[in-house]
Design an enzyme around this catalytic site. Structure first.
Site, PDB file in Angstrom:
ATOM      1  CG  HIS A  19      -1.999  -1.090   1.033  1.00 51.61           C
ATOM      2  ND1 HIS A  19      -2.524  -1.796   2.087  1.00 51.61           N
ATOM      3  CD2 HIS A  19      -2.595  -1.611  -0.081  1.00 51.61           C
ATOM      4  CE1 HIS A  19      -3.400  -2.676   1.646  1.00 51.61           C
ATOM      5  NE2 HIS A  19      -3.458  -2.588   0.329  1.00 51.61           N
ATOM      6  CG  HIS A  42      -6.862 -11.549  -6.921  1.00 50.05           C
ATOM      7  ND1 HIS A  42      -6.289 -11.255  -8.145  1.00 50.05           N
ATOM      8  CD2 HIS A  42      -7.152 -12.879  -6.945  1.00 50.05           C
ATOM      9  CE1 HIS A  42      -6.233 -12.359  -8.880  1.00 50.05           C
ATOM     10  NE2 HIS A  42      -6.748 -13.360  -8.175  1.00 50.05           N
ATOM     11  CD  GLU A 118     -12.299 -11.486  -3.195  1.00 50.60           C
ATOM     12  OE1 GLU A 118     -12.300 -12.708  -2.909  1.00 50.60           O
ATOM     13  OE2 GLU A 118     -11.266 -10.819  -3.408  1.00 50.60           O
ATOM     14  CG  ASP A 143     -10.228 -15.592 -12.336  1.00 53.56           C
ATOM     15  OD1 ASP A 143      -9.393 -14.678 -12.171  1.00 53.56           O
ATOM     16  OD2 ASP A 143      -9.903 -16.780 -12.513  1.00 53.56           O
ATOM     17  N   GLY A 144     -10.662 -11.975 -11.495  1.00 56.53           N
ATOM     18  CA  GLY A 144     -10.081 -10.755 -12.037  1.00 56.53           C
ATOM     19  C   GLY A 144      -9.091 -10.996 -13.150  1.00 56.53           C
ATOM     20  CG  ASP A 164      -3.473  -7.879  -4.546  1.00 58.08           C
ATOM     21  OD1 ASP A 164      -4.394  -7.966  -5.378  1.00 58.08           O
ATOM     22  OD2 ASP A 164      -3.611  -7.350  -3.438  1.00 58.08           O
TER      23      ASP A 164
END
Length: 281
Positions: A19, A42, A118, A143-144, A164
């Protein structure tokens, strides 16, 4: 994959590094008025209560954000990141930790767009309840990695893509590589930020070099921090890294100044260390 809940790990040392980098990337994107998209493949639940059972089970935040909470001598980039986290804790006590969606949403402007993915049904419901009605935000239970294909290139040809996955399944490594390769073919000038774990696992050791090959001739930056030793069985999250393709040109120097301090604060053994490498035109 659907068993993974980021709430168990919220605010840990890996979140701090991820972050901190994300904040710097979005600050740089905001320097231009032209709109951009943030795509989070994600997204998790979007935010976490550190006093609840999931976060308390291993209390990983105690060796992450909590170590920074009261620091008065933090470098400018760390102080900026901390100020954003403290905005989610108006009482002054560390009770909540925002996920990447909340941090991105806080920094983005009205003209920018946020796309969140997500798969975990519980986390998706929380994510939808928090962000689903926000202007410029779309939340999908999908599913990203697969959905990314339909979003690139974005209309204004500016985007930050955060990838990620949990890496709890070995197949996550291959899925990441395939998704990133395809994304670069569709949208070569986007900024891609890949979080990866530092583990005693072959796949983890190989991934940074594989990402460099995927990046090819593009600019890239690889920042890695190890703060723990393996446990007696050789397991555990030792640290983490962020691999960026087409990173902000300012990011290397910012991290070069920050990492010695950050590793010193988060390090849990005498051998704690970091690396910072780049390929720049």
């Amino acid at each position: 994959m659907l068993a993974y809940r980021h709430a168990f790990h919220a605010g840990n040392h890996a979140d701090v590094l991820k972050h901190l980098v994300l904040v710097q990337v979005l600050r740089h994107m905001n320097r231009k008025d032209k709109p951009y998209w943030v795509i989070d493949t994600h997204a998790g639940a979007g935010g976490y209560a550190l006093h609840e059972a999931h976060a308390q089970k291993n209390a990983e935040y105690a060796d992450g954000i909590e170590r920074l909470w009261a620091c008065k001598d933090a470098p400018e980039a760390v102080a900026d990141y901390l100020a954003l986290i403290k905005a989610f804790n108006p009482s002054g006590a560390l009770l909540h930790y925002p996920g990447s969606p909340a941090i991105a949403h806080q920094l983005m402007r009205p003209q920018d767009k946020l796309r969140l993915f997500e798969l975990h049904p519980t986390d998706h419901r929380v994510l939808e309840a928090t962000f689903g009605a926000q202007p410029g935000v779309q939340v999908r239970c999908a599913d990203g990695f697969v959905a990314l294909k339909s979003l690139l290139p974005p209309p204004d040809r500016r985007a930050v893509v955060l990838l990620d996955p949990s890496y709890e399944l070995k197949t996550d490594y291959a899925a990441l590589r395939h998704a990133l390769t395809d994304a670069l073919q569709r949208f070569a000038v986007g900024t891609y930020a890949v979080w990866y774990p530092v583990l005693q696992r072959r796949e983890s050791h190989l991934l940074p070099q594989q990402l460099r090959r995927i990046a090819g001739q593009a600019d890239w930056l690889d920042v890695r921090m190890q703060v723990r030793e393996p446990d007696v069985s050789g397991f555990g999250l030792l640290g983490s890294g962020m691999f960026l393709i087409n990173p902000p040109w300012t990011l290397h120097d910012t991290l070069r100044d920050v990492l010695p301090w950050l590793t010193g604060v988060l390090g849990q053994f005498k051998g704690a260390h970091f690396s910072l490498e780049q390929q720049a035109a």
